[in-house]
Design a protein around this motif. Structure first.
Motif, mmCIF file in Angstrom:
data_model
loop_
_atom_site.group_PDB
_atom_site.id
_atom_site.type_symbol
_atom_site.label_atom_id
_atom_site.label_comp_id
_atom_site.label_asym_id
_atom_site.label_seq_id
_atom_site.Cartn_x
_atom_site.Cartn_y
_atom_site.Cartn_z
ATOM 1 N N ARG A 106 0.843 -1.197 0.000
ATOM 2 C CA ARG A 106 0.000 0.000 0.000
ATOM 3 C C ARG A 106 0.881 1.251 0.000
ATOM 4 N N TYR A 107 1.934 1.199 0.807
ATOM 5 C CA TYR A 107 2.823 2.353 0.952
ATOM 6 C C TYR A 107 4.260 1.923 0.704
ATOM 7 N N VAL A 108 5.017 2.788 0.040
ATOM 8 C CA VAL A 108 6.445 2.563 -0.167
ATOM 9 C C VAL A 108 7.215 3.712 0.478
ATOM 10 N N VAL A 109 8.205 3.348 1.281
ATOM 11 C CA VAL A 109 9.075 4.347 1.898
ATOM 12 C C VAL A 109 10.498 4.075 1.427
ATOM 13 N N LEU A 116 17.316 7.670 -5.375
ATOM 14 C CA LEU A 116 15.879 7.743 -5.660
ATOM 15 C C LEU A 116 15.616 7.754 -7.167
ATOM 16 N N ASN A 117 16.455 8.452 -7.902
ATOM 17 C CA ASN A 117 16.272 8.532 -9.359
ATOM 18 C C ASN A 117 16.623 7.236 -10.077
ATOM 19 N N ARG A 118 17.205 6.284 -9.362
ATOM 20 C CA ARG A 118 17.601 5.021 -9.970
ATOM 21 C C ARG A 118 16.690 3.858 -9.559
ATOM 22 N N GLY A 132 2.154 6.884 -15.029
ATOM 23 C CA GLY A 132 3.488 6.403 -15.390
ATOM 24 C C GLY A 132 4.579 7.440 -15.269
ATOM 25 N N LEU A 133 4.309 8.553 -14.563
ATOM 26 C CA LEU A 133 5.273 9.634 -14.445
ATOM 27 C C LEU A 133 6.563 9.151 -13.773
ATOM 28 N N PRO A 134 7.710 9.238 -14.459
ATOM 29 C CA PRO A 134 8.989 8.849 -13.852
ATOM 30 C C PRO A 134 9.442 9.900 -12.826
ATOM 31 N N LEU A 135 9.880 9.437 -11.685
ATOM 32 C CA LEU A 135 10.373 10.375 -10.671
ATOM 33 C C LEU A 135 11.542 11.182 -11.213
ATOM 34 N N GLU A 136 12.442 10.530 -11.951
ATOM 35 C CA GLU A 136 13.605 11.249 -12.473
ATOM 36 C C GLU A 136 13.203 12.334 -13.466
ATOM 37 N N GLU A 137 12.074 12.156 -14.132
ATOM 38 C CA GLU A 137 11.577 13.193 -15.040
ATOM 39 C C GLU A 137 10.960 14.338 -14.236
ATOM 40 N N HIS A 138 10.208 13.999 -13.199
ATOM 41 C CA HIS A 138 9.609 15.009 -12.327
ATOM 42 C C HIS A 138 10.694 15.873 -11.688
ATOM 43 N N TRP A 139 11.875 15.270 -11.482
ATOM 44 C CA TRP A 139 12.978 15.958 -10.821
ATOM 45 C C TRP A 139 14.072 16.386 -11.801
ATOM 46 N N ALA A 140 13.768 16.449 -13.071
ATOM 47 C CA ALA A 140 14.797 16.757 -14.073
ATOM 48 C C ALA A 140 15.470 18.106 -13.818
ATOM 49 N N GLU A 141 14.713 19.075 -13.285
ATOM 50 C CA GLU A 141 15.263 20.405 -13.004
ATOM 51 C C GLU A 141 15.643 20.569 -11.541
ATOM 52 N N GLY A 142 15.751 19.442 -10.840
ATOM 53 C CA GLY A 142 16.038 19.467 -9.407
ATOM 54 C C GLY A 142 14.870 18.886 -8.640
ATOM 55 N N PRO A 143 15.101 18.456 -7.388
ATOM 56 C CA PRO A 143 14.030 17.808 -6.636
ATOM 57 C C PRO A 143 12.876 18.749 -6.335
ATOM 58 N N ARG A 144 11.664 18.186 -6.357
ATOM 59 C CA ARG A 144 10.445 18.888 -5.969
ATOM 60 C C ARG A 144 9.833 18.067 -4.836
ATOM 61 N N THR A 145 9.732 18.655 -3.661
ATOM 62 C CA THR A 145 9.269 17.888 -2.504
ATOM 63 C C THR A 145 8.355 18.720 -1.620
ATOM 64 N N TYR A 146 7.679 18.014 -0.733
ATOM 65 C CA TYR A 146 6.958 18.666 0.358
ATOM 66 C C TYR A 146 7.546 18.150 1.664
ATOM 67 N N LEU A 147 8.122 19.065 2.457
ATOM 68 C CA LEU A 147 8.768 18.755 3.731
ATOM 69 C C LEU A 147 9.887 17.732 3.581
ATOM 70 N N GLY A 148 10.390 17.589 2.343
ATOM 71 C CA GLY A 148 11.479 16.666 2.102
ATOM 72 C C GLY A 148 11.096 15.207 2.238
ATOM 73 N N VAL A 149 9.793 14.872 2.161
ATOM 74 C CA VAL A 149 9.385 13.472 2.340
ATOM 75 C C VAL A 149 8.490 12.941 1.237
ATOM 76 N N PHE A 162 3.866 7.336 -1.482
ATOM 77 C CA PHE A 162 5.302 7.149 -1.680
ATOM 78 C C PHE A 162 6.045 8.228 -0.896
ATOM 79 N N PHE A 163 7.013 7.807 -0.096
ATOM 80 C CA PHE A 163 7.716 8.728 0.802
ATOM 81 C C PHE A 163 9.218 8.458 0.745
ATOM 82 N N PHE A 164 10.015 9.481 1.100
ATOM 83 C CA PHE A 164 11.476 9.328 1.025
ATOM 84 C C PHE A 164 12.172 10.110 2.141
ATOM 85 N N PRO A 165 11.900 9.771 3.404
ATOM 86 C CA PRO A 165 12.606 10.443 4.508
ATOM 87 C C PRO A 165 14.111 10.246 4.376
ATOM 88 N N GLY A 166 14.863 11.280 4.768
ATOM 89 C CA GLY A 166 16.311 11.211 4.635
ATOM 90 C C GLY A 166 16.798 11.536 3.245
#
Length: 530
Positions: free
Chosen positions: A133-136, A386-388, A396-413, A421-425
């Motif tokens: 259900r959730y991926v961290v 994360l991009n790998r 089907g949006l690729p994370l690496e495409e969403h971040w092509a101009e640099g990371p876009r995050t909310y509270l870094g997570v 989908f979350f990415f603490p740290g």
């Protein structure tokens, strides 16, 4: 094929992933952790090169969630070495019965969101699939080693090592001619560790850094007793500390002291442990060019007093930035190593590498023979792992495409378009002692997951919230002391967009925004649900 289904799938068994798994289990979720390596520890599993060690005080890096854990584990040194650190993480995993929820040798190659089911399918290198259900993704910021694309690297007949992919079996450097490329935080630890073993050691330096003594020491029995008795106070201080350290903030400015008092202060700092040289310095160190220049001049004279060859000493003194412009490495015997007859420093701006040959490293001055090349050339910081992962969100949006101009995050997570989908740290989180920041983020993620479970809802952040936080990160360069040429902006990776990868607004602001999100019931995590 049997496909395991769990509530929470954690990727990475480093300091953040272990804590995330622990919190998920404690919150009543079924959980599984996938780890590419064969053991736990993350950075401290992969980086096992000679003299790899903390430069954060050991007891400030470890976990704070259990008094029993705190009291039963005794760190032997102020700044522990890799073997002890790895033992600690194994102890934690076994102490809290987490190993049975882990799968090792499971390198993730794809993570795809199923919009109809509202869940993720995660595939590993061997073709195994997991559904959750959730991926961290607790993949860390220093987990993708970088080796520059230098002509002839594949032709070298000797041994090649990277600090971040060091073999488990000890490497014997006795009598070998070693070329080390890179002098960052890892590189400066290796040089003195092997200088007495090698036949020769040629160190290739791209940029000189302001290296200062780590000043490590054993933790005495008296200090052990104080640490044991001070658990609650230490936990509370570290939980609220702006830097994530126990260091005392110095409110005094440099100009409040006389020149003689400042020299005495600089001497005390030179002999103080680790990051105190930055965190307990004059409050205007990074804002007052005169004080920064004076401190740099003090350090330069220290280097000249240690390194006997004047030309080598000058090459080891930074000329292009003041203290704090780059991540400061901490050393033990590094400058002294250049006084040994077999150790040589090559300045790459003066003498660039032309190619790697079959037998060594060729610069504009000729070939220096080598049996072993050590690549101490750093990492694809912040977004590299994360991009790998092969992350694919809505449509089907690729994370690496969403971040092509640099990371876009909310509270870094979290990122918009990537539900559950979350990415603490990861990027936009930390600016200090990383485990303290990522711990804040893990707690946030668990609170959001509990909310999602109670609501029966998909957790997907509002794009407006993502934009606001991302703009804040990118617009706060004035709060950062680091140069845009540093790896904290991704500037060390050819072709990577130079952008803010840290959280220049600091921990206090992160904790404030987390508290504000909690007060709304984490509304920004649920507004984007169709």
């Amino acid at each position: 094929m049997n496909v395991e289904e769990v509530d929470v799938l954690v990727i990475g068994a480093g300091v953040t992933g272990i804590y995330q798994l622990y919190r998920a289990r404690e919150a009543g979720f079924s959980a599984r952790l996938l780890e590419a390596g064969t053991g736990v520890g993350g950075t401290w599993y992969w980086n096992r090169y000679p003299e790899a060690r903390f430069d954060s005080e050991s007891y400030t890096y470890g976990y704070l969630f259990s008094r029993e854990l705190w009291e039963e584990w005794r760190w032997s040194e102020r700044f522990a070495g890799q073997p002890e650190i790895e033992r600690y993480f194994n102890h934690v995993v076994d102490r809290f019965d987490l190993r049975r929820h882990m799968v090792f040798g499971a390198r993730v190659t794809a993570a795809v969101f199923d919009e109809a089911a509202g869940s993720w399918t995660v595939r590993t290198e061997d073709g195994t699939e997991h559904r959750a259900r959730y991926v961290v993704a607790a993949t860390g910021i220093l987990s993708v080693p970088f080796i520059p694309d230098i002509e002839g690297r594949e032709d070298f007949r000797g041994e090649q090592l990277h600090t971040g992919l060091w073999p488990k079996t000890p490497v014997d450097f006795t009598g070998r001619k070693v070329a080390q490329i890179g002098t960052g935080s890892s590189g400066v630890q290796i040089v003195p560790a092997i200088a007495d073993q090698v036949a020769s050691l040629t160190v290739y330096q791209k940029v000189a850094d302001w290296c200062t003594p780590l000043n490590n020491a054993p933790i005495t029995e008296e200090e052990q007793a104080e640490l044991q008795a001070g658990y609650e106070e230490i936990r509370d201080r570290l939980t609220t500390s702006v830097t994530g350290f126990l260091h005392r903030v110095n409110r005094r400015t440099g100009e409040e002291d006389t020149p003689e008092q400042r020299r005495e202060f600089y001497e005390r700092l030179w002999n103080s442990p680790g990051f105190t040289k930055l965190t307990e310095h004059y409050s205007d160190l990074t804002s007052n060019p005169l004080i920064n220049a004076e401190w740099c001049a003090f350090m330069a004279n220290k280097i000249r007093s240690i390194v006997t060859d004047p030309e080598t000493a000058e090459r080891l003194i930074p000329k292009d930035h003041g203290y704090g412009g780059r991540r400061p490495p901490f050393i033990t015997g590094y400058f002294e190593a250049y006084n040994k007859p077999g150790v040589r420093l090559v300045s790459l701006p003066e003498t660039p590498i032309v190619r790697i040959t079959e037998t060594g490293v060729e610069t504009t001055e000729g070939v220096i023979e080598a049996d072993t090349i050590i690549w101490a050339t750093g990492y694809d910081f912040g977004t590299g792992a994360l991009n790998r992962l092969g992350v694919r969100g809505r449509g089907g949006l690729p994370l690496e495409e969403h971040w092509a101009e640099g990371p876009r995050t909310y509270l870094g997570v979290a990122a918009a378009g990537f539900p559950n989908f979350f990415f603490p740290g990861g990027p936009h989180g930390a600016l200090g002692n990383n485990p303290r920041y990522s711990g804040d983020q893990v707690d946030l993620v668990i609170d959001v997951l509990v909310q999602a479970r109670e609501r029966g809802a998909v957790a997907e952040i509002d794009p407006a919230a993502e934009q606001k936080w991302t703009d804040l990160m990118n617009d706060s360069d004035s709060l950062s002391i680091f140069l845009r040429s540093s790896y904290f902006y991704g500037a060390n990776i050819p072709g990577k967009k130079v952008s803010q990868l840290l959280n220049p607004t600091g921990r206090r602001n992160l904790q404030k925004k987390i508290a504000e999100a909690a007060a709304t019931g984490y509304a920004d995590f649920f507004r984007a649900v169709p």
